[in-house]
Write a protein that holds these residues in place. Sequence first.
Motif, PDB file in Angstrom:
ATOM      1  N   TYR A 132      33.624  80.251  40.165  1.00  0.00           N
ATOM      2  CA  TYR A 132      32.603  80.381  41.211  1.00  0.00           C
ATOM      3  C   TYR A 132      32.327  79.000  41.807  1.00  0.00           C
ATOM      4  O   TYR A 132      32.323  77.992  41.085  1.00  0.00           O
ATOM      5  CB  TYR A 132      31.299  80.943  40.646  1.00  0.00           C
ATOM      6  CG  TYR A 132      31.285  82.437  40.436  1.00  0.00           C
ATOM      7  CD1 TYR A 132      30.459  83.256  41.190  1.00  0.00           C
ATOM      8  CD2 TYR A 132      32.091  83.033  39.465  1.00  0.00           C
ATOM      9  CE1 TYR A 132      30.431  84.638  40.986  1.00  0.00           C
ATOM     10  CE2 TYR A 132      32.065  84.409  39.258  1.00  0.00           C
ATOM     11  CZ  TYR A 132      31.240  85.203  40.021  1.00  0.00           C
ATOM     12  OH  TYR A 132      31.224  86.558  39.813  1.00  0.00           O
ATOM     13  N   GLY A 133      32.029  78.973  43.106  1.00  0.00           N
ATOM     14  CA  GLY A 133      31.682  77.717  43.747  1.00  0.00           C
ATOM     15  C   GLY A 133      32.748  76.678  43.530  1.00  0.00           C
ATOM     16  O   GLY A 133      33.937  76.916  43.782  1.00  0.00           O
ATOM     17  N   ARG A 134      32.344  75.519  43.023  1.00  0.00           N
ATOM     18  CA  ARG A 134      33.292  74.430  42.765  1.00  0.00           C
ATOM     19  C   ARG A 134      33.665  74.323  41.301  1.00  0.00           C
ATOM     20  O   ARG A 134      34.259  73.327  40.875  1.00  0.00           O
ATOM     21  CB  ARG A 134      32.699  73.110  43.273  1.00  0.00           C
ATOM     22  CG  ARG A 134      32.562  73.075  44.787  1.00  0.00           C
ATOM     23  CD  ARG A 134      33.906  73.240  45.483  1.00  0.00           C
ATOM     24  NE  ARG A 134      33.756  73.468  46.926  1.00  0.00           N
ATOM     25  CZ  ARG A 134      34.788  73.657  47.745  1.00  0.00           C
ATOM     26  NH1 ARG A 134      36.020  73.695  47.258  1.00  0.00           N
ATOM     27  NH2 ARG A 134      34.584  73.871  49.025  1.00  0.00           N
ATOM     28  N   SER A 135      33.332  75.341  40.510  1.00  0.00           N
ATOM     29  CA  SER A 135      33.761  75.373  39.113  1.00  0.00           C
ATOM     30  C   SER A 135      35.196  75.862  39.036  1.00  0.00           C
ATOM     31  O   SER A 135      35.588  76.795  39.750  1.00  0.00           O
ATOM     32  CB  SER A 135      32.850  76.284  38.285  1.00  0.00           C
ATOM     33  OG  SER A 135      31.540  75.775  38.211  1.00  0.00           O
ATOM     34  N   SER A 136      35.987  75.248  38.178  1.00  0.00           N
ATOM     35  CA  SER A 136      37.399  75.608  38.066  1.00  0.00           C
ATOM     36  C   SER A 136      37.583  76.798  37.119  1.00  0.00           C
ATOM     37  O   SER A 136      36.639  77.282  36.505  1.00  0.00           O
ATOM     38  CB  SER A 136      38.210  74.411  37.574  1.00  0.00           C
ATOM     39  OG  SER A 136      37.838  74.075  36.241  1.00  0.00           O
ATOM     40  N   GLY A 137      38.822  77.242  37.005  1.00  0.00           N
ATOM     41  CA  GLY A 137      39.140  78.344  36.107  1.00  0.00           C
ATOM     42  C   GLY A 137      38.905  79.701  36.735  1.00  0.00           C
ATOM     43  O   GLY A 137      38.723  79.831  37.947  1.00  0.00           O
ATOM     44  N   LYS A 138      38.913  80.713  35.900  1.00  0.00           N
ATOM     45  CA  LYS A 138      38.709  82.085  36.348  1.00  0.00           C
ATOM     46  C   LYS A 138      37.522  82.696  35.601  1.00  0.00           C
ATOM     47  O   LYS A 138      37.298  82.397  34.424  1.00  0.00           O
ATOM     48  CB  LYS A 138      39.964  82.930  36.097  1.00  0.00           C
ATOM     49  CG  LYS A 138      41.175  82.498  36.910  1.00  0.00           C
ATOM     50  CD  LYS A 138      42.357  83.405  36.645  1.00  0.00           C
ATOM     51  CE  LYS A 138      43.574  82.997  37.488  1.00  0.00           C
ATOM     52  NZ  LYS A 138      44.737  83.884  37.241  1.00  0.00           N
ATOM     53  N   PRO A 139      36.784  83.572  36.279  1.00  0.00           N
ATOM     54  CA  PRO A 139      35.651  84.202  35.591  1.00  0.00           C
ATOM     55  C   PRO A 139      36.118  85.167  34.505  1.00  0.00           C
ATOM     56  O   PRO A 139      37.072  85.926  34.693  1.00  0.00           O
ATOM     57  CB  PRO A 139      34.919  84.942  36.721  1.00  0.00           C
ATOM     58  CG  PRO A 139      35.940  85.139  37.797  1.00  0.00           C
ATOM     59  CD  PRO A 139      36.885  83.983  37.692  1.00  0.00           C
ATOM     60  N   SER A 140      35.469  85.109  33.372  1.00  0.00           N
ATOM     61  CA  SER A 140      35.749  86.028  32.272  1.00  0.00           C
ATOM     62  C   SER A 140      34.533  86.051  31.362  1.00  0.00           C
ATOM     63  O   SER A 140      33.652  85.186  31.447  1.00  0.00           O
ATOM     64  CB  SER A 140      36.979  85.577  31.471  1.00  0.00           C
ATOM     65  OG  SER A 140      36.688  84.413  30.709  1.00  0.00           O
ATOM     66  N   GLU A 141      34.490  87.031  30.479  1.00  0.00           N
ATOM     67  CA  GLU A 141      33.367  87.112  29.565  1.00  0.00           C
ATOM     68  C   GLU A 141      33.293  85.885  28.659  1.00  0.00           C
ATOM     69  O   GLU A 141      32.219  85.282  28.487  1.00  0.00           O
ATOM     70  CB  GLU A 141      33.453  88.379  28.710  1.00  0.00           C
ATOM     71  CG  GLU A 141      32.264  88.527  27.762  1.00  0.00           C
ATOM     72  CD  GLU A 141      32.346  89.770  26.894  1.00  0.00           C
ATOM     73  OE1 GLU A 141      31.323  90.097  26.259  1.00  0.00           O
ATOM     74  OE2 GLU A 141      33.422  90.399  26.844  1.00  0.00           O
ATOM     75  N   LYS A 142      34.437  85.490  28.097  1.00  0.00           N
ATOM     76  CA  LYS A 142      34.441  84.320  27.221  1.00  0.00           C
ATOM     77  C   LYS A 142      34.011  83.071  27.971  1.00  0.00           C
ATOM     78  O   LYS A 142      33.291  82.223  27.431  1.00  0.00           O
ATOM     79  CB  LYS A 142      35.825  84.131  26.598  1.00  0.00           C
ATOM     80  CG  LYS A 142      36.182  85.183  25.561  1.00  0.00           C
ATOM     81  CD  LYS A 142      37.536  84.920  24.950  1.00  0.00           C
ATOM     82  CE  LYS A 142      37.878  85.953  23.880  1.00  0.00           C
ATOM     83  NZ  LYS A 142      39.218  85.721  23.277  1.00  0.00           N
ATOM     84  N   ASN A 143      34.458  82.944  29.217  1.00  0.00           N
ATOM     85  CA  ASN A 143      34.056  81.781  29.992  1.00  0.00           C
ATOM     86  C   ASN A 143      32.561  81.781  30.282  1.00  0.00           C
ATOM     87  O   ASN A 143      31.924  80.723  30.320  1.00  0.00           O
ATOM     88  CB  ASN A 143      34.845  81.701  31.298  1.00  0.00           C
ATOM     89  CG  ASN A 143      36.200  81.037  31.112  1.00  0.00           C
ATOM     90  OD1 ASN A 143      36.392  80.245  30.186  1.00  0.00           O
ATOM     91  ND2 ASN A 143      37.136  81.351  31.983  1.00  0.00           N
ATOM     92  N   LEU A 144      31.973  82.960  30.502  1.00  0.00           N
ATOM     93  CA  LEU A 144      30.523  83.017  30.738  1.00  0.00           C
ATOM     94  C   LEU A 144      29.755  82.345  29.598  1.00  0.00           C
ATOM     95  O   LEU A 144      28.839  81.551  29.830  1.00  0.00           O
ATOM     96  CB  LEU A 144      30.052  84.465  30.858  1.00  0.00           C
ATOM     97  CG  LEU A 144      30.219  85.208  32.176  1.00  0.00           C
ATOM     98  CD1 LEU A 144      29.613  86.597  32.047  1.00  0.00           C
ATOM     99  CD2 LEU A 144      29.590  84.461  33.336  1.00  0.00           C
TER     100      LEU A 144
END
Length: 289
Positions: A132-144
């Motif tokens: 999201y925004g300028r955060s890298s990577g992909k959204p996922s539950e673990k990343n949350l």
Amino acid sequence: MNGISLSELCCLFCCPPCPGSIAAKLAFLPPEPTYHYVAVTSGGNVTYKVQFNDRAEWQYGEREKELLDVSFTTNSRGNKIACMFVRCAPNAKYTILFSHGNAVDLGQMSSFYIGLGSRINCNIFSYDYSGYGRSSGKPSEKNLYSDIDAAWNVLLTKYQVPQETVILYGQSIGTVPTVDLASRHQVRAVILHSPLMSGMRVAFPKTTRTWFFDPFPSIDKVPKITAPVLVIHGTEDEVIDFSHGIAIHEKCQKPVDPLWVEGAGHNDIEIYTQYLERLRRFVSVELSN
């Protein structure tokens, strides 16, 4: 059986969906970024300034941008996470760690943060989820979960905010990392705005238990929260049914009077006068007693 039809049950056991696929379908709709950070180098140190594009709908001027202290941190999974500290109130007693809803980013939320924090006399710290925004990577539950842990560490270390003065605020999908963090750390209070019980309970409303592949199992984590919890939900929520808010409230160890906004949907609770009134009373009266 447990609120799921026989055909659904057969499908689940024959080819159960992975939590990531459920989460992606239910939760993650990152918008095109509405802001970027401009690096400023001084004396060998790098700081950042935020710049918004038109889609951020920034409602203030350049002077108010000075209230926004922006930076990056890195989560435990190696993603760069954009952070924003909004200095709304010079004499703020509490700082809100705000986990925003879906389909928005920090740029779109910045004006709201200034308005909210100045009205309830709190500073606000927020972050963008991976992807999201300028955060890298992909959204996922673990990343949350990793994202909010990284934000929490920045708030406590860089800004030296005592954790006993932190109020965790989660909205919609943001209630998922909020509940997870609150179940593991002591904070002053928790606000859950349009929370969901779990991913499967959103996808299959008659589900009455948590399956092993069920993402976002907040309903099982809420009882571990030892801080006071305020639940806010619209009675006509078309995305996360009102029943989710009721169930989350009933599972809390220390629930306070919830705010059920009659006639409100998923995205319009903030326009009702009782929203700010309830938050003011919670922060300035109930938490002070």
